[in-house]
Design an enzyme around this catalytic site. Structure first.
Site, short mmCIF file in Angstrom:
data_model
loop_
_atom_site.label_atom_id
_atom_site.label_comp_id
_atom_site.label_asym_id
_atom_site.label_seq_id
_atom_site.Cartn_x
_atom_site.Cartn_y
_atom_site.Cartn_z
N LYS A 163 34.14 14.28 42.10
CA LYS A 163 35.17 13.33 42.59
C LYS A 163 36.49 14.06 42.71
CE LYS A 163 36.72 9.25 43.65
NZ LYS A 163 37.41 9.91 44.80
N LYS B 108 39.79 15.86 34.00
CA LYS B 108 40.47 14.56 34.11
C LYS B 108 39.45 13.43 34.03
CE LYS B 108 43.60 14.71 37.37
NZ LYS B 108 44.26 14.60 38.70
N LYS C 136 37.16 18.90 44.73
CA LYS C 136 38.44 18.88 45.45
C LYS C 136 38.22 19.47 46.82
CE LYS C 136 42.78 17.73 44.64
NZ LYS C 136 43.25 16.76 43.63
N THR D 111 48.40 6.21 40.88
CA THR D 111 48.79 7.41 40.13
C THR D 111 50.07 7.11 39.35
OG1 THR D 111 47.83 8.74 41.87
CG2 THR D 111 49.28 9.89 40.33
N ASN E 51 54.03 9.85 46.99
CA ASN E 51 53.37 8.65 46.51
C ASN E 51 53.50 8.49 44.99
OD1 ASN E 51 51.74 6.31 46.59
ND2 ASN E 51 49.93 7.53 46.14
N SER F 122 40.34 4.96 41.85
CA SER F 122 39.32 5.41 42.80
C SER F 122 37.93 5.02 42.29
CB SER F 122 39.37 6.93 42.97
OG SER F 122 40.33 7.29 43.93
N1 GLU Z 1 44.11 13.40 44.24
C1 GLU Z 1 44.16 12.59 43.07
C2 GLU Z 1 44.10 13.46 41.83
O1 GLU Z 1 44.39 14.63 41.87
C3 GLU Z 1 43.14 11.49 43.08
C4 GLU Z 1 41.71 11.92 43.12
C5 GLU Z 1 40.75 10.77 43.34
O2 GLU Z 1 41.14 9.64 43.41
O3 GLU Z 1 39.55 11.08 43.44
O4 GLU Z 1 43.82 12.99 40.76
#
Ligand code: GLU
Length: 431
Positions: free
Chosen positions: A68, A92, A104, A188, A219, A356
């Site tokens: 994810k 995370k 990613k 976030t 954001n 998410s």
């Molecule tokens: N890009 C965000 C992060 O770095 C969200 C990632 C997501 O929602 O999968 O945590």
């Protein structure tokens, strides 16, 4: 890969290892990304020419569930950066106990230099190139720096066209009408706000007496600035890539968001428009913002902002990392020695991926939640994990970052062990 962002990122793993009893097999496994894909994306530009862009998708680990993580559009995107970001996503998701691994993606591009149609062709082209590598049960995309709901909508649509079935759960952070979740947009920032609110009372720090500087007004930074200001914190400085503004009695955040949305940088806000005279302000650079004598400093832009070079200029008491990787491991050591508390990215900015997850759950169940429900579940989850990480840091007398990695490693280690390790094969018999 010496001296790379990725090797610096993996140092965090080393710091936590001595506090966890996880098998050597598991440690060996976590040192490397599971798979990395590099693609070339040909895009027909508006003037008829053809341009090829470089794109990446990295699946770092999927032991605890499908990979994810977001997709970043930025001129500095590289495989090294995407691998580091995928590494952080792994920890995370484990720290928050989400049933996901870490992934990613990114495209090396300056999105501001493209027209909307070029951006759409690029986004659809990216999905054409990586479609076999992703999926709702394999690797799920989301927004990151310079990508948003509109782009996620194109990506989900393109994937659905390729698969010949509507597949909302392959991408999160979509427009609401395409299966997006309420609350994902500001998640976030909302998550970071809940973390700050749960941590500050432990230091007997009340909002009205707390000054805040925020680097980055995207954001995460802009929404967080507004939430904090609304809760009574004094947001005295903000910045974007063009520079920043400072006002010792606090800035008028809603007006700044309004003018920034109208296309002006934050530095221009106070000079070009009607808010010019509302408060006194000073124009500052990003480096000056980082060095301000404030209670809370929030890096909410990109990685590598507080490094060995500028760490001695930092004056804040608490740093909350709304960006991914804004503090290098060398800078971390100096901050610790100076008694500055750093609350790490894998906790502070985890609200995005947590909502998410909620979006993915809603897509798969077909039952959609109210905004209150989303925010209440987010608060419960992030505050609970924040408190656990805080307890680990108190019990072991380690920084919050090390505590967060210990917490995540324990979960990852357990999952890796359950799949079978050397000890498992040597010591247990199938009866
Ligand atoms: N890009 C965000 C992060 O770095 C969200 C990632 C997501 O929602 O999968 O945590």
């Amino acid at each position: 890969m010496s001296d790379s962002l990725f090797s610096d990122a993996s140092k965090r793993l080393q710091a936590a290892l001595k506090y966890v009893s996880i098998s050597d097999d598991a440690i060996e496994h976590l040192k490397y990304p599971k798979s990395s894909l590099s693609v070339s994306i040909p895009v027909r530009m508006d003037d008829g020419s053809l341009k090829v862009f470089q794109g990446y998708r990295v699946r770092y680990d999927d032991t605890r569930g499908p990979a994810k993580g977001g997709v970043r559009y930025h001129p500095n995107v590289s495989l090294d950066e995407v691998q580091s970001l995928a590494f952080w996503m792994t920890f995370k998701c484990a720290a928050l106990n989400l049933p996901f691994g870490g992934g990613k993606g990114g495209i090396t591009v300056d999105p501001k230099a493209l027209s909307k149609l070029e951006l759409e062709r690029l986004s659809r082209g990216y999905i054409d190139a990586i479609a076999d590598f992703i999926g709702p049960d394999v690797d799920i995309l989301a927004p990151d720096v310079y990508t948003n709901a509109m782009i996620m909508g194109w990506m989900m649509d393109q994937y659905s066209i390729i698969r010949r079935q509507i597949s909302p759960a392959v991408v999160t952070g979509k427009p609401i009408t395409m299966g997006g979740s309420l609350g994902r947009d500001g998640a976030t920032a909302t998550g970071a706000f809940f973390v700050i609110e749960s941590i500050m009372p432990k230091f007997e720090q009340v909002p009205q007496e707390t000054t805040v500087a925020i680097q980055g007004f995207g954001n995460a930074g802009a929404v967080l600035a507004e939430l904090l200001a609304k809760a009574g914190y004094k947001v005295v400085a903000i910045s974007d890539s063009q520079g920043g503004i400072y006002a010792k009695n606090g800035l008028d955040i809603p007006s700044i968001r309004h003018y920034k949305a109208a296309g002006n940088g934050v530095k221009a806000v106070y000079c070009r428009n009607s808010v010019c005279n509302i408060v006194e302000h000073e124009v500052i650079t990003n480096q000056e913002l980082l060095a301000l004598d404030v209670d809370i400093l929030i890096p909410a832009a990109l990685e590598n902002q507080i490094t060995e070079e500028n760490v001695n200029t930092i004056n804040a008491k608490y740093i909350f990392e709304a960006a991914n990787g804004p503090v290098t491991s060398a800078a971390d050591r100096v901050l610790e020695a100076k008694g500055i508390y750093v609350f790490p990215d894998i906790l502070v900015n985890a609200g995005g991926v947590t909502v998410s997850y909620f979006e993915w759950v809603q897509n798969r169940s077909g039952l959609y939640w109210t905004l209150e429900e989303v925010n209440q579940r987010l608060k419960q989850k992030i505050v609970e994990e924040s408190n656990r990480i805080w307890s680990i840091s108190q019990e072991l007398a380690v920084p919050m970052r090390t505590a967060a990695y210990i917490h995540a490693l324990n979960r990852l280690g357990e999952a890796l062990n359950a799949k079978g390790t050397r000890d498992y094969y040597i010591n247990s018999r199938v009866s």
